[in-house]
Motif scaffolding. Structure first.
Motif, PDB file in Angstrom:
ATOM      1  N   ASP A 367       0.818  -1.207   0.000  1.00 33.87           N
ATOM      2  CA  ASP A 367       0.000   0.000   0.000  1.00 33.87           C
ATOM      3  C   ASP A 367       0.854   1.260   0.000  1.00 33.87           C
ATOM      4  O   ASP A 367       0.458   2.284  -0.564  1.00 33.87           O
ATOM      5  CB  ASP A 367      -0.905   0.032   1.236  1.00 33.87           C
ATOM      6  N   GLU A 368       2.019   1.192   0.605  1.00 34.49           N
ATOM      7  CA  GLU A 368       2.809   2.395   0.822  1.00 34.49           C
ATOM      8  C   GLU A 368       4.086   2.484   0.000  1.00 34.49           C
ATOM      9  O   GLU A 368       4.614   3.583  -0.196  1.00 34.49           O
ATOM     10  CB  GLU A 368       3.195   2.492   2.305  1.00 34.49           C
ATOM     11  N   TYR A 369       4.610   1.341  -0.461  1.00 31.63           N
ATOM     12  CA  TYR A 369       5.918   1.341  -1.089  1.00 31.63           C
ATOM     13  C   TYR A 369       5.962   0.430  -2.317  1.00 31.63           C
ATOM     14  O   TYR A 369       5.176  -0.517  -2.438  1.00 31.63           O
ATOM     15  CB  TYR A 369       7.000   0.861  -0.105  1.00 31.63           C
ATOM     16  N   LEU A 370       6.932   0.728  -3.174  1.00 36.87           N
ATOM     17  CA  LEU A 370       7.322  -0.181  -4.246  1.00 36.87           C
ATOM     18  C   LEU A 370       8.832  -0.337  -4.182  1.00 36.87           C
ATOM     19  O   LEU A 370       9.574   0.653  -4.283  1.00 36.87           O
ATOM     20  CB  LEU A 370       6.929   0.371  -5.620  1.00 36.87           C
ATOM     21  N   LEU A 371       9.293  -1.577  -3.994  1.00 34.48           N
ATOM     22  CA  LEU A 371      10.717  -1.897  -4.034  1.00 34.48           C
ATOM     23  C   LEU A 371      10.979  -2.748  -5.265  1.00 34.48           C
ATOM     24  O   LEU A 371      10.297  -3.755  -5.482  1.00 34.48           O
ATOM     25  CB  LEU A 371      11.158  -2.662  -2.787  1.00 34.48           C
ATOM     26  N   ILE A 372      11.956  -2.346  -6.073  1.00 39.51           N
ATOM     27  CA  ILE A 372      12.336  -3.084  -7.274  1.00 39.51           C
ATOM     28  C   ILE A 372      13.797  -3.498  -7.158  1.00 39.51           C
ATOM     29  O   ILE A 372      14.649  -2.693  -6.775  1.00 39.51           O
ATOM     30  CB  ILE A 372      12.146  -2.223  -8.541  1.00 39.51           C
ATOM     31  N   VAL A 373      14.068  -4.763  -7.484  1.00 40.61           N
ATOM     32  CA  VAL A 373      15.442  -5.259  -7.558  1.00 40.61           C
ATOM     33  C   VAL A 373      15.753  -5.562  -9.019  1.00 40.61           C
ATOM     34  O   VAL A 373      15.074  -6.384  -9.642  1.00 40.61           O
ATOM     35  CB  VAL A 373      15.638  -6.528  -6.705  1.00 40.61           C
ATOM     36  N   ASN A 374      16.756  -4.874  -9.574  1.00 40.39           N
ATOM     37  CA  ASN A 374      17.211  -5.095 -10.946  1.00 40.39           C
ATOM     38  C   ASN A 374      18.474  -5.960 -10.887  1.00 40.39           C
ATOM     39  O   ASN A 374      19.527  -5.510 -10.443  1.00 40.39           O
ATOM     40  CB  ASN A 374      17.510  -3.760 -11.626  1.00 40.39           C
ATOM     41  N   PHE A 375      18.356  -7.214 -11.329  1.00 37.11           N
ATOM     42  CA  PHE A 375      19.430  -8.179 -11.149  1.00 37.11           C
ATOM     43  C   PHE A 375      20.620  -7.940 -12.076  1.00 37.11           C
ATOM     44  O   PHE A 375      21.723  -8.405 -11.799  1.00 37.11           O
ATOM     45  CB  PHE A 375      18.891  -9.601 -11.341  1.00 37.11           C
TER      46      PHE A 375
END
Length: 497
Positions: A367-375
């Motif tokens: 609801d509050e965040y978006l975390l993205i990991v680009n490998f």
């Protein structure tokens, strides 16, 4: 993939935050009993647009776009405000829908222009085995080669118009029909939106583009095809009513990922992964409700199977939406549905020729965040500026069009360089967005010391879920992880050598 349970991340509570993983349904593979002469199982009509993203529906508050079918189904059913695809690319998104599984579990099927392994349970096939009459129109599964995965016939049943399908229907038995389309996929007729009467000057341009008429007009052309798809669905809904089939038909309307514009389709931001979703079932579902639960389109397969009385295969990582649909409540109904996982592998062979590598990424959206990991942050998120294997030479992961061309020009304009960088430049290994301050997800806060603990918690939960669901990037060896880059690209055109 399926929804997760993540307690709200607020600073005073970070130290005691607990992440409760959702428990998958654990049914046994099997089929419902044979249909009786008075079969009361519901019909299923799945209306799926190509490249239609959130929030481009009038019912979502967009004052310019016209979406009569979406609005109609929402009025008479349930509107989902936070629905996400498993992957923002056509084939993996559709593979995830049809199998009810996270896209990365599907081997070659995690990539665009691939196949679907017959070993993965398919909700259409399971319904057909249970006595349903099945069929599809135009784009349903794909694109790709389904025979390479062991299918002899189309995974979604025979192809025909809905009128032809319904004309041959045995009304004593239920049906499942996938109503597909190529709208609003590019290319567009230039100026079609303006010509149709859309208010170009009122279009809300995302902050990662310059607010210019050429871009507003391009968005209007996309809106024109959104409306065209909706008008077609409206005619199908009319047909159901004329035949007296509406009351016991589950109708779903959605899209396979975001709009075909820079930083949308093929990206893990909301512009790529968040989609419209409305569901109605007049005989069972309380109408006119808006639901804020975070759900995945992988949840549709187990929903259809459960509604039909077919046991859900244990392989499916999605979980049924029937408890939400049958509830009379609005807003957040299931407290466990407050996060989803999204990801991508290879969209097109857009990296430097002769490579057919993709851009592997995973994300967790709460609801509050978006975390993205680009490998692989050394690769280009939309493809290389020039010299890729794909026939689209520049930034091949982004469909050509006026907006793309304008953003590419921004690289020569210091005042507008930010737009080019946001859409096409290389990205760091991790990205973190605070949605209350930045709903369009353009201000990466991963290096903000005040959010370090938030990032750690999200990162842990993302990897925990990926391990639990056997993501090869996390649980496999290097050979397994790199297999996504080695799978063939099964498009029907020649790649650059």
């Amino acid at each position: 993939m399926n929804s997760l349970n993540l307690d709200t991340l607020t600073s005073p509570r970070i130290a005691t935050l607990l992440f409760t993983l959702l428990s998958f349904a654990a049914p046994i593979d099997g089929l419902a009993a044979d249909a009786s002469p008075n079969d009361k199982r519901p019909n299923i009509l799945f209306c799926f647009a190509d490249d239609w993203g959130w929030p481009h529906g009038h019912v979502y508050g967009d004052e310019v776009v016209r979406s009569p079918a979406l609005d109609r189904i929402a009025r008479n059913g349930v509107l989902f405000e936070h629905a996400f695809v498993s992957s923002p690319s056509c084939t993996p998104s559709r593979n995830a829908v049809i199998t009810g599984q996270a896209f990365y579990r599907l081997g070659e099927g995690a990539n665009l222009h691939s196949t679907l392994d017959r070993a993965h349970p398919n909700f259409v096939s399971l319904l057909e085995d249970a006595g349903y009459q099945v069929g599809h129109y135009r784009k349903a599964w794909g694109p790709g080669d389904f025979t390479a995965g062991g299918y002899q016939t189309h995974p979604c049943g025979p192809n025909s118009t809905f009128d032809a399908f319904i004309a041959k229907l045995d009304t004593s038995k239920p049906f499942c029909f996938w109503f597909g389309t190529s709208d609003p996929h590019r290319p567009y007729k230039l100026g079609s939106g303006r010509e149709s009467g859309l208010a170009i000057d009122k279009i809300d341009v995302p902050p990662f583009y310059p607010d210019e008429e050429i871009i507003r007009s391009d968005i209007a052309d996309y809106y024109f095809e959104v409306e065209r798809f909706n008008n077609e669905v409206d005619l199908v809904l009319d047909k159901l009513e004329q035949m007296g089939l509406s009351d016991n038909t589950i109708v779903v309307i959605s899209g396979d990922h975001g709009m075909p514009f820079p930083r949308c389709k093929g990206n893990l931001y909301d512009g790529g992964t968040r989609v419209p979703l409305a569901i109605r079932w007049p005989s069972k579902v309380p109408i006119g409700r808006r639901v804020s639960d975070l759900v995945s389109l992988t949840d549709l397969a187990p929903t259809f199977l459960e509604a039909a009385g077919v046991r859900v295969p244990a392989q499916m990582t999605g979980r049924s939406l029937l408890p939400i649909l049958s509830s009379k409540a609005e807003g957040r109904i299931d407290s466990s549905r407050n996060a989803v996982i999204v990801g991508r592998q290879r969209h097109t062979p857009a990296q430097e020729s002769p490579s057919i590598n993709g851009y592997p990424s995973r994300g967790i959206r709460t609801d509050e965040y978006l975390l993205i990991v680009n490998f692989e942050p050394d690769r280009w998120p939309a493809g290389v500026p020039s010299g890729s294997t794909h026939p689209i030479n520049s930034f091949a992961d982004c469909d050509n069009g006026p907006t793309k061309s304008r953003i590419m020009e921004c690289n020569q304009d210091a005042e507008n360089q930010q737009y080019y960088d946001r859409c096409f430049a290389r990205r760091p290994a991790e990205e973190l967005y605070v949605l209350a301050d930045d709903p369009a997800q353009v201000d990466n806060r991963i290096d903000d010391p005040s959010l370090a603990e938030v990032a750690k918690i999200l990162r842990n939960q993302l990897y925990e879920k990926l391990r639990e669901t056997n993501d090869p990037l996390v649980v496999g060896n290097q050979k397994q992880a790199s297999a996504f880059d080695r799978y063939p690209y099964r498009a029907k055109y020649e790649l650059n050598k």
